[in-house]
Design a protein around this motif. Structure first.
Motif, PDB file in Angstrom:
ATOM      1  N   GLU A  18       0.824  -1.205   0.000  1.00 28.08           N
ATOM      2  CA  GLU A  18       0.000   0.000   0.000  1.00 28.08           C
ATOM      3  C   GLU A  18       0.862   1.260   0.000  1.00 28.08           C
ATOM      4  OE1 GLU A  18      -2.465  -0.458   3.388  1.00 28.08           O
ATOM      5  OE2 GLU A  18      -3.943  -1.730   2.364  1.00 28.08           O
ATOM      6  N   SER A  19       1.994   1.204   0.707  1.00 28.67           N
ATOM      7  CA  SER A  19       2.884   2.365   0.728  1.00 28.67           C
ATOM      8  C   SER A  19       3.463   2.653  -0.654  1.00 28.67           C
ATOM      9  CB  SER A  19       4.022   2.117   1.730  1.00 28.67           C
ATOM     10  OG  SER A  19       4.954   3.172   1.712  1.00 28.67           O
ATOM     11  N   LEU A  20       3.820   1.593  -1.374  1.00 28.49           N
ATOM     12  CA  LEU A  20       4.357   1.771  -2.723  1.00 28.49           C
ATOM     13  C   LEU A  20       3.293   2.320  -3.668  1.00 28.49           C
ATOM     14  CD1 LEU A  20       6.797   1.443  -4.543  1.00 28.49           C
ATOM     15  CD2 LEU A  20       6.117  -0.915  -4.978  1.00 28.49           C
TER      16      LEU A  20
ATOM     17  N   ALA B 163       0.711   4.099  -2.728  1.00 25.59           N
ATOM     18  CA  ALA B 163       0.402   5.463  -2.299  1.00 25.59           C
ATOM     19  C   ALA B 163       1.442   6.448  -2.794  1.00 25.59           C
ATOM     20  CB  ALA B 163       0.306   5.530  -0.784  1.00 25.59           C
ATOM     21  N   SER B 164       2.694   5.995  -2.962  1.00 30.35           N
ATOM     22  CA  SER B 164       3.756   6.896  -3.431  1.00 30.35           C
ATOM     23  C   SER B 164       3.501   7.397  -4.838  1.00 30.35           C
ATOM     24  CB  SER B 164       5.108   6.186  -3.366  1.00 30.35           C
ATOM     25  OG  SER B 164       5.153   5.107  -4.285  1.00 30.35           O
ATOM     26  N   SER B 165       2.748   6.622  -5.616  1.00 29.63           N
ATOM     27  CA  SER B 165       2.402   7.049  -6.973  1.00 29.63           C
ATOM     28  C   SER B 165       1.006   7.662  -7.042  1.00 29.63           C
ATOM     29  CB  SER B 165       2.487   5.860  -7.943  1.00 29.63           C
ATOM     30  OG  SER B 165       1.600   4.827  -7.554  1.00 29.63           O
ATOM     31  N   GLY B 166       0.330   7.777  -5.896  1.00 22.82           N
ATOM     32  CA  GLY B 166      -0.994   8.390  -5.850  1.00 22.82           C
ATOM     33  C   GLY B 166      -2.120   7.501  -6.326  1.00 22.82           C
ATOM     34  N   ALA B 167      -1.877   6.190  -6.432  1.00 24.06           N
ATOM     35  CA  ALA B 167      -2.874   5.294  -7.004  1.00 24.06           C
ATOM     36  C   ALA B 167      -3.685   4.541  -5.959  1.00 24.06           C
ATOM     37  CB  ALA B 167      -2.197   4.286  -7.926  1.00 24.06           C
ATOM     38  N   LEU B 168      -3.340   4.658  -4.674  1.00 28.33           N
ATOM     39  CA  LEU B 168      -4.002   3.840  -3.655  1.00 28.33           C
ATOM     40  C   LEU B 168      -5.508   4.089  -3.568  1.00 28.33           C
ATOM     41  CD1 LEU B 168      -3.601   1.700  -1.513  1.00 28.33           C
ATOM     42  CD2 LEU B 168      -3.122   3.519   0.142  1.00 28.33           C
ATOM     43  N   PRO B 169      -5.992   5.336  -3.543  1.00 32.40           N
ATOM     44  CA  PRO B 169      -7.462   5.529  -3.499  1.00 32.40           C
ATOM     45  C   PRO B 169      -8.172   4.905  -4.693  1.00 32.40           C
ATOM     46  CG  PRO B 169      -6.325   7.569  -2.955  1.00 32.40           C
ATOM     47  CD  PRO B 169      -5.286   6.626  -3.443  1.00 32.40           C
ATOM     48  N   MET B 170      -7.584   5.025  -5.878  1.00 31.07           N
ATOM     49  CA  MET B 170      -8.203   4.426  -7.065  1.00 31.07           C
ATOM     50  C   MET B 170      -8.238   2.904  -6.951  1.00 31.07           C
ATOM     51  SD  MET B 170      -7.384   2.630 -10.053  1.00 31.07           S
ATOM     52  CE  MET B 170      -5.657   2.965 -10.350  1.00 31.07           C
ATOM     53  N   LEU B 171      -7.164   2.301  -6.438  1.00 28.99           N
ATOM     54  CA  LEU B 171      -7.120   0.849  -6.301  1.00 28.99           C
ATOM     55  C   LEU B 171      -8.146   0.354  -5.293  1.00 28.99           C
ATOM     56  CD1 LEU B 171      -3.253   0.231  -6.324  1.00 28.99           C
ATOM     57  CD2 LEU B 171      -4.871  -0.219  -8.160  1.00 28.99           C
ATOM     58  N   GLN B 172      -8.341   1.107  -4.232  1.00 30.54           N
ATOM     59  CA  GLN B 172      -9.343   0.715  -3.241  1.00 30.54           C
ATOM     60  C   GLN B 172     -10.743   0.716  -3.843  1.00 30.54           C
ATOM     61  OE1 GLN B 172      -8.432   3.686  -0.290  1.00 30.54           O
ATOM     62  NE2 GLN B 172      -7.040   2.336   0.858  1.00 30.54           N
ATOM     63  N   LYS B 173     -11.045   1.726  -4.639  1.00 34.23           N
ATOM     64  CA  LYS B 173     -12.357   1.787  -5.284  1.00 34.23           C
ATOM     65  C   LYS B 173     -12.497   0.686  -6.338  1.00 34.23           C
ATOM     66  CE  LYS B 173     -12.881   6.785  -4.680  1.00 34.23           C
ATOM     67  NZ  LYS B 173     -13.023   8.096  -5.378  1.00 34.23           N
TER      68      LYS B 173
ATOM     69  N   VAL C 284      -8.073 -13.212  -6.734  1.00 32.31           N
ATOM     70  CA  VAL C 284      -6.994 -12.268  -6.398  1.00 32.31           C
ATOM     71  C   VAL C 284      -7.459 -11.397  -5.234  1.00 32.31           C
ATOM     72  CG1 VAL C 284      -5.541 -10.390  -7.251  1.00 32.31           C
ATOM     73  CG2 VAL C 284      -6.222 -12.234  -8.799  1.00 32.31           C
ATOM     74  N   ARG C 285      -6.772 -11.538  -4.103  1.00 31.53           N
ATOM     75  CA  ARG C 285      -7.131 -10.766  -2.936  1.00 31.53           C
ATOM     76  C   ARG C 285      -6.446  -9.397  -2.961  1.00 31.53           C
ATOM     77  NH1 ARG C 285     -10.218 -13.790   0.137  1.00 31.53           N
ATOM     78  NH2 ARG C 285     -10.104 -16.061  -0.062  1.00 31.53           N
ATOM     79  N   TRP C 286      -6.779  -8.589  -1.940  1.00 31.60           N
ATOM     80  CA  TRP C 286      -6.360  -7.200  -1.926  1.00 31.60           C
ATOM     81  C   TRP C 286      -4.842  -7.035  -2.024  1.00 31.60           C
ATOM     82  CZ3 TRP C 286      -6.949  -2.389  -2.875  1.00 31.60           C
ATOM     83  CH2 TRP C 286      -6.205  -1.406  -2.224  1.00 31.60           C
ATOM     84  N   VAL C 287      -4.110  -7.771  -1.218  1.00 29.65           N
ATOM     85  CA  VAL C 287      -2.656  -7.610  -1.215  1.00 29.65           C
ATOM     86  C   VAL C 287      -2.070  -7.966  -2.576  1.00 29.65           C
ATOM     87  CG1 VAL C 287      -0.492  -8.371  -0.167  1.00 29.65           C
ATOM     88  CG2 VAL C 287      -2.515  -8.042   1.266  1.00 29.65           C
ATOM     89  N   GLU C 288      -2.514  -9.070  -3.169  1.00 31.10           N
ATOM     90  CA  GLU C 288      -1.998  -9.480  -4.470  1.00 31.10           C
ATOM     91  C   GLU C 288      -2.441  -8.525  -5.565  1.00 31.10           C
ATOM     92  OE1 GLU C 288       0.230 -11.615  -4.831  1.00 31.10           O
ATOM     93  OE2 GLU C 288       0.174 -12.274  -2.746  1.00 31.10           O
ATOM     94  N   PHE C 289      -3.611  -7.938  -5.389  1.00 26.30           N
ATOM     95  CA  PHE C 289      -4.103  -6.955  -6.366  1.00 26.30           C
ATOM     96  C   PHE C 289      -3.204  -5.714  -6.372  1.00 26.30           C
ATOM     97  CE2 PHE C 289      -6.984  -3.306  -7.291  1.00 26.30           C
ATOM     98  CZ  PHE C 289      -7.262  -3.619  -8.620  1.00 26.30           C
ATOM     99  N   VAL C 290      -2.875  -5.211  -5.180  1.00 27.35           N
ATOM    100  CA  VAL C 290      -2.003  -4.034  -5.092  1.00 27.35           C
ATOM    101  C   VAL C 290      -0.599  -4.379  -5.571  1.00 27.35           C
ATOM    102  CG1 VAL C 290      -1.061  -2.276  -3.552  1.00 27.35           C
ATOM    103  CG2 VAL C 290      -3.369  -3.127  -3.193  1.00 27.35           C
ATOM    104  N   ARG C 291      -0.110  -5.566  -5.202  1.00 28.63           N
ATOM    105  CA  ARG C 291       1.208  -5.989  -5.661  1.00 28.63           C
ATOM    106  C   ARG C 291       1.269  -6.069  -7.185  1.00 28.63           C
ATOM    107  NH1 ARG C 291       3.182 -11.100  -2.033  1.00 28.63           N
ATOM    108  NH2 ARG C 291       4.101  -9.963  -0.280  1.00 28.63           N
ATOM    109  N   GLY C 292       0.226  -6.640  -7.778  1.00 25.28           N
ATOM    110  CA  GLY C 292       0.195  -6.741  -9.231  1.00 25.28           C
ATOM    111  C   GLY C 292       0.218  -5.385  -9.899  1.00 25.28           C
ATOM    112  N   TYR C 293      -0.523  -4.429  -9.320  1.00 23.18           N
ATOM    113  CA  TYR C 293      -0.504  -3.071  -9.875  1.00 23.18           C
ATOM    114  C   TYR C 293       0.894  -2.468  -9.767  1.00 23.18           C
ATOM    115  CZ  TYR C 293      -1.334   1.918 -10.396  1.00 23.18           C
ATOM    116  OH  TYR C 293      -1.262   3.223 -10.802  1.00 23.18           O
ATOM    117  N   ASN C 294       1.545  -2.664  -8.624  1.00 26.56           N
ATOM    118  CA  ASN C 294       2.887  -2.110  -8.438  1.00 26.56           C
ATOM    119  C   ASN C 294       3.883  -2.694  -9.427  1.00 26.56           C
ATOM    120  OD1 ASN C 294       2.031  -0.481  -6.309  1.00 26.56           O
ATOM    121  ND2 ASN C 294       2.520  -2.025  -4.758  1.00 26.56           N
ATOM    122  N   LYS C 295       3.723  -3.974  -9.754  1.00 25.66           N
ATOM    123  CA  LYS C 295       4.617  -4.594 -10.724  1.00 25.66           C
ATOM    124  C   LYS C 295       4.428  -3.993 -12.117  1.00 25.66           C
ATOM    125  CE  LYS C 295       4.832  -9.085  -8.369  1.00 25.66           C
ATOM    126  NZ  LYS C 295       4.443 -10.524  -8.465  1.00 25.66           N
ATOM    127  N   CYS C 296       3.207  -3.560 -12.399  1.00 23.69           N
ATOM    128  CA  CYS C 296       2.924  -2.970 -13.714  1.00 23.69           C
ATOM    129  C   CYS C 296       3.223  -1.481 -13.753  1.00 23.69           C
ATOM    130  CB  CYS C 296       1.456  -3.185 -14.086  1.00 23.69           C
ATOM    131  SG  CYS C 296       0.955  -4.897 -14.286  1.00 23.69           S
TER     132      CYS C 296
END
Length: 539
Positions: free
Chosen positions: A19-21, A23-33, A96-108
């Protein structure tokens, strides 16, 4: 109990890091929605099928600026979404659960170096091609993003990689995800593929770049050289994939109120741009935009991604066949535009008058970060020089000299000059020894060897340029503004003010003059006719 607490703590740490990674790109609120929208409320996970549909790309019968579209490419696009999910989103039991979803986004789309993001793009391409049954000679030593890549690419592979990147950029910038079945327009990227071929492969002197079908070339491009070429020539290429994934996930949030682009007719875009005679084609505009990391890149793409023909014409500041040839006609159209612009020059060298097969047409250009000025010396703070067709090359500033732009008209005052300055437009080099010089009539362009220029990086501006200066016949000159609506409004205001001053100078109000007997003209005529006569001032 202790083991359970340790496991929960481990998961909590991984989640915070992911989530910290994000959030550093400003994408965390969008990913939560997006996760709350896509996930199954019962399992609190996103199914693989749902995620694949979100990233699915389907275009049938795309049109193209180039003569033909490879059938294998159309089939490859059908596997793009599933390849992205398989590579980056690791499913657990139930999806795909929340943690893996955020991780996948960070990888992309997470913060990473240009080399890592380019590796990610190549992995996506190789996986998608493999799923489509297209052989690609690329091997990745591990699943890490920074792993070593072995193998080579064929020109046909580079063509499909560029088209795949353009498709993701097209999807992101034009379709806005409101309609998935619109026609796709593929640009002519032969000049970009030839750039990779000439930079990465060993081609003989008999290689003909003027009439070359890149899809049929049988030369190998070592992947190491290809990566170096791509990072140097098109540093923004990996952004196409990152923007695509981000925009697709973001679109899932606004599924019910998608951006209204029903009036954005993609078919009209493809027809208007593919059939246009502009020097700035979609392929050339996209190639230039990939060399820049600034807002200029967005403005560059607007010239070929706009559905409004009037909006496209607003960006066109000057075209010799439309506004007239010559420096004066050029100046009357670009004066007052104080923003970045790109100039393109189409010319022909060889037996142009005889119409023989040795006639060779090419396009070169330059991007300036400030408006043109009427000066008898070089000026500018930055700029980029381009070889655009038949092969694309970019020449950035060296930092050694600042002779970026020269644009000089005839002086308005008739003063004798023992050593008059050249009248015309130039880029690089020195006065009298410019790297590119356009004469005042826009009839001929002179291109000199890069040894005469320390402002721009060395390299040939067209194939077989040689060491001697080349004087070629100009076919067309275009200037496109890249400053947006604000810069055009400032120029329009400037032109209106100049027109007002010109009109005021033309008018003669007789009421402001005294009688003829008291006018200066009468006094001068009397003095000429009888210089010895006694004047009123002499009494």
């Amino acid at each position: 109990m202790g083991a359970s607490t340790s496991t929960e703590q481990k998961v909590s740490i991984e989640q915070r890091e992911a989530e910290s990674l994000a959030a550093s790109s400003g994408a965390l609120p969008m990913l939560q929605k997006a996760f709350s929208k896509l996930a199954d409320p019962n399992s609190n996970a996103i199914s693989i099928e749902t995620l694949q549909r979100c990233l699915c790309v389907t275009y049938k019968n795309p049109s193209c600026e180039a003569p033909a579209v490879l059938d294998s490419f159309v089939g490859m696009l059908d596997h793009l979404g599933s390849s992205i999910v398989d590579l980056f989103f690791v499913p657990e039991k139930g999806g795909v659960r929340w943690v893996e979803f955020v991780r996948g986004y960070n990888k992309c789309c997470g913060r990473m170096s240009s080399s890592l993001s380019l590796n990610v793009l190549l992995r996506v391409f190789a996986t998608t091609a493999k799923k489509a049954g297209i052989p690609v000679n690329l091997e990745f030593e591990s699943e890490d993003a920074d792993c070593k890549i072995n193998g080579s690419l064929m020109p046909k592979d580079v063509l499909m990689l560029l088209w795949m990147s353009w498709t993701m950029s097209w999807d992101f910038k034009v379709l806005k995800f409101s309609t998935r079945n619109a026609n796709l327009c593929l640009p002519d990227v032969n000049h970009m593929v030839l750039s990779a071929v000439t930079s990465c492969a060993e081609v003989g002197s008999s290689f003909d770049m003027w009439n070359c079908d890149v899809s049929g070339l049988q030369v190998q491009l070592p992947v190491g050289k290809f990566l170096t070429w791509a990072l140097k020539t098109f540093p923004s290429l990996p952004d196409c994939f990152m923007q695509f994934v981000h925009a697709r996930l973001q679109s899932s949030v606004n599924e019910e109120d998608k951006l209204e682009s029903s009036n954005l007719l993609i078919g009209e875009i493809s027809t208007a741009r593919a059939g246009s005679s502009y020097l700035l084609t979609c392929g050339i505009a996209w190639a230039i935009s990939l060399t820049i990391r600034s807002t200029i890149s967005e403005e560059m793409l607007k010239t070929c991604l706009s559905s409004n023909a009037d909006e496209t014409d607003e960006n066109l500041l000057y075209r010799s066949s439309l506004h007239g040839r010559g420096l004066n006609r050029f100046w009357s159209n670009i004066e007052g535009y104080e923003a970045p612009s790109v100039i393109l020059i189409s010319a022909t060298s060889g037996d142009a008058h005889e119409g023989s097969s040795s006639e060779k047409k090419w396009i070169i250009g330059a991007l300036t970060h400030q408006g043109f000025e009427n000066k008898d010396m070089f000026y500018g703070s930055s700029g980029i020089m381009y070889s655009l067709s038949p092969v694309f090359h970019v020449y950035l500033s060296t930092g050694k000299e600042k002779n970026f732009v020269y644009s000089h008209l005839h002086p308005t005052s008739r003063v004798y000059e023992p050593h008059p300055k050249p009248v015309g437009i130039a880029f690089g080099g020195t006065l009298g020894n410019e790297r590119i010089f356009i004469d005042e009539d826009f009839a001929r362009v002179t291109v000199r060897h890069h040894a005469a220029d320390k402002t721009y990086q060395p390299g040939s501006l067209f194939p077989d340029q040689g060491f001697l200066s080349v004087e070629a016949l100009i076919l067309e000159v275009e200037v496109w503004g890249l400053g947006g609506k604000r810069a055009k409004e400032v120029q329009d205001s400037y032109k209106k003010r100049e027109d007002l001053f010109t009109e005021q100078r033309r008018r003669v109000d007789l009421k402001t003059f005294a009688s003829w007997e008291d006018s200066p003209e009468k006094v001068m005529m009397d003095m000429v006719s009888d210089p010895n006569a006694v004047r009123r001032e002499d009494r």
